[in-house]
Design a protein around this motif. Structure first.
Motif, mmCIF file in Angstrom:
data_model
loop_
_atom_site.group_PDB
_atom_site.id
_atom_site.type_symbol
_atom_site.label_atom_id
_atom_site.label_comp_id
_atom_site.label_asym_id
_atom_site.label_seq_id
_atom_site.Cartn_x
_atom_site.Cartn_y
_atom_site.Cartn_z
ATOM 1 N N SER A 1 -1.182 2.283 -4.324
ATOM 2 C CA SER A 1 -1.181 2.985 -5.607
ATOM 3 C C SER A 1 -2.512 2.867 -6.345
ATOM 4 O O SER A 1 -2.802 3.677 -7.215
ATOM 5 C CB SER A 1 -0.052 2.463 -6.494
ATOM 6 O OG SER A 1 -0.204 1.078 -6.718
ATOM 7 N N ASN B 1 3.606 7.879 0.757
ATOM 8 C CA ASN B 1 3.353 9.005 -0.158
ATOM 9 C C ASN B 1 2.015 8.872 -0.875
ATOM 10 O O ASN B 1 1.251 9.846 -0.973
ATOM 11 C CB ASN B 1 4.496 9.129 -1.172
ATOM 12 C CG ASN B 1 5.784 9.594 -0.533
ATOM 13 O OD1 ASN B 1 5.782 10.226 0.526
ATOM 14 N ND2 ASN B 1 6.902 9.260 -1.149
ATOM 15 N N ASN B 2 1.723 7.676 -1.386
ATOM 16 C CA ASN B 2 0.446 7.465 -2.085
ATOM 17 C C ASN B 2 -0.730 7.708 -1.148
ATOM 18 O O ASN B 2 -1.694 8.387 -1.502
ATOM 19 C CB ASN B 2 0.367 6.039 -2.653
ATOM 20 C CG ASN B 2 1.283 5.834 -3.837
ATOM 21 O OD1 ASN B 2 1.699 6.773 -4.492
ATOM 22 N ND2 ASN B 2 1.609 4.576 -4.107
ATOM 23 N N ASP C 1 1.177 -1.017 -1.819
ATOM 24 C CA ASP C 1 1.775 0.325 -1.836
ATOM 25 C C ASP C 1 0.741 1.449 -1.989
ATOM 26 O O ASP C 1 1.101 2.596 -2.175
ATOM 27 C CB ASP C 1 2.868 0.430 -2.896
ATOM 28 C CG ASP C 1 2.330 0.360 -4.325
ATOM 29 O OD1 ASP C 1 1.097 0.298 -4.521
ATOM 30 O OD2 ASP C 1 3.160 0.358 -5.249
ATOM 31 N N ARG D 1 6.679 4.476 -0.820
ATOM 32 C CA ARG D 1 5.644 4.657 -1.841
ATOM 33 C C ARG D 1 4.256 4.597 -1.202
ATOM 34 O O ARG D 1 3.384 5.406 -1.519
ATOM 35 C CB ARG D 1 5.801 3.578 -2.919
ATOM 36 C CG ARG D 1 5.494 4.044 -4.292
ATOM 37 C CD ARG D 1 5.839 3.102 -5.430
ATOM 38 N NE ARG D 1 5.887 1.683 -5.149
ATOM 39 C CZ ARG D 1 7.010 0.957 -5.068
ATOM 40 N NH1 ARG D 1 8.188 1.529 -5.231
ATOM 41 N NH2 ARG D 1 6.962 -0.329 -4.835
ATOM 42 N N ALA D 2 4.055 3.640 -0.287
ATOM 43 C CA ALA D 2 2.756 3.516 0.379
ATOM 44 C C ALA D 2 2.435 4.774 1.183
ATOM 45 O O ALA D 2 1.304 5.281 1.140
ATOM 46 C CB ALA D 2 2.741 2.285 1.283
ATOM 47 N N SER E 1 11.586 0.984 -0.303
ATOM 48 C CA SER E 1 10.947 1.740 -1.384
ATOM 49 C C SER E 1 9.435 1.522 -1.390
ATOM 50 O O SER E 1 8.675 2.453 -1.624
ATOM 51 C CB SER E 1 11.549 1.357 -2.737
ATOM 52 O OG SER E 1 11.345 -0.013 -3.004
ATOM 53 N N LYS E 2 8.985 0.299 -1.112
ATOM 54 C CA LYS E 2 7.547 0.021 -1.096
ATOM 55 C C LYS E 2 6.864 0.760 0.060
ATOM 56 O O LYS E 2 5.757 1.279 -0.085
ATOM 57 C CB LYS E 2 7.313 -1.485 -0.996
ATOM 58 C CG LYS E 2 5.933 -1.897 -1.398
ATOM 59 C CD LYS E 2 5.842 -3.398 -1.573
ATOM 60 C CE LYS E 2 4.520 -3.758 -2.193
ATOM 61 N NZ LYS E 2 4.395 -5.184 -2.438
#
Length: 95
Positions: free
Chosen positions: A82, A27-28, A80, A24-25, A20-21
């Motif tokens: 974010s 996509n961000n 990630d 997320r990384a 998941s991390k």
């Protein structure tokens, strides 16, 4: 290269599979890059499990890790991705 041309950023993002991390990384970072560097970057996504030789040669100690290879100086960011301001500073797009 013409002096007025902006450099093409060469980036490597190291991830650990589809965690998941890592997702997320990816996509961000893609959102930030498309917003700030559209058509001015090349990003290679490297799975540390599938390409351990690159991990070793780039001295990756944590994932997700972004390495800005070009333009210099080389910079490394872990996490990630974010924190948009931190990513932009790491890429040299924010002073």
């Amino acid at each position: 290269m013409n002096i007025e041309e902006e450099p093409v950023y060469i980036l490597r993002l190291f991830v650990a599979g589809a965690s998941s991390k890592s997702v997320r990384a990816i996509n961000n970072l893609q959102g930030i890059l498309e917003d700030k560097l559209k058509n001015k970057y090349e990003m290679e996504i490297i799975d540390v499990h599938q390409q351990p030789e690159i991990v070793k040669s780039d001295d990756v100690v944590a994932v997700p890790m972004l390495i800005k290879k070009f333009p210099g100086p080389e910079r490394r960011l872990v996490g990630d991705m974010s924190d948009i301001q931190r990513v932009l500073r790491g890429l040299g797009l924010l002073v």
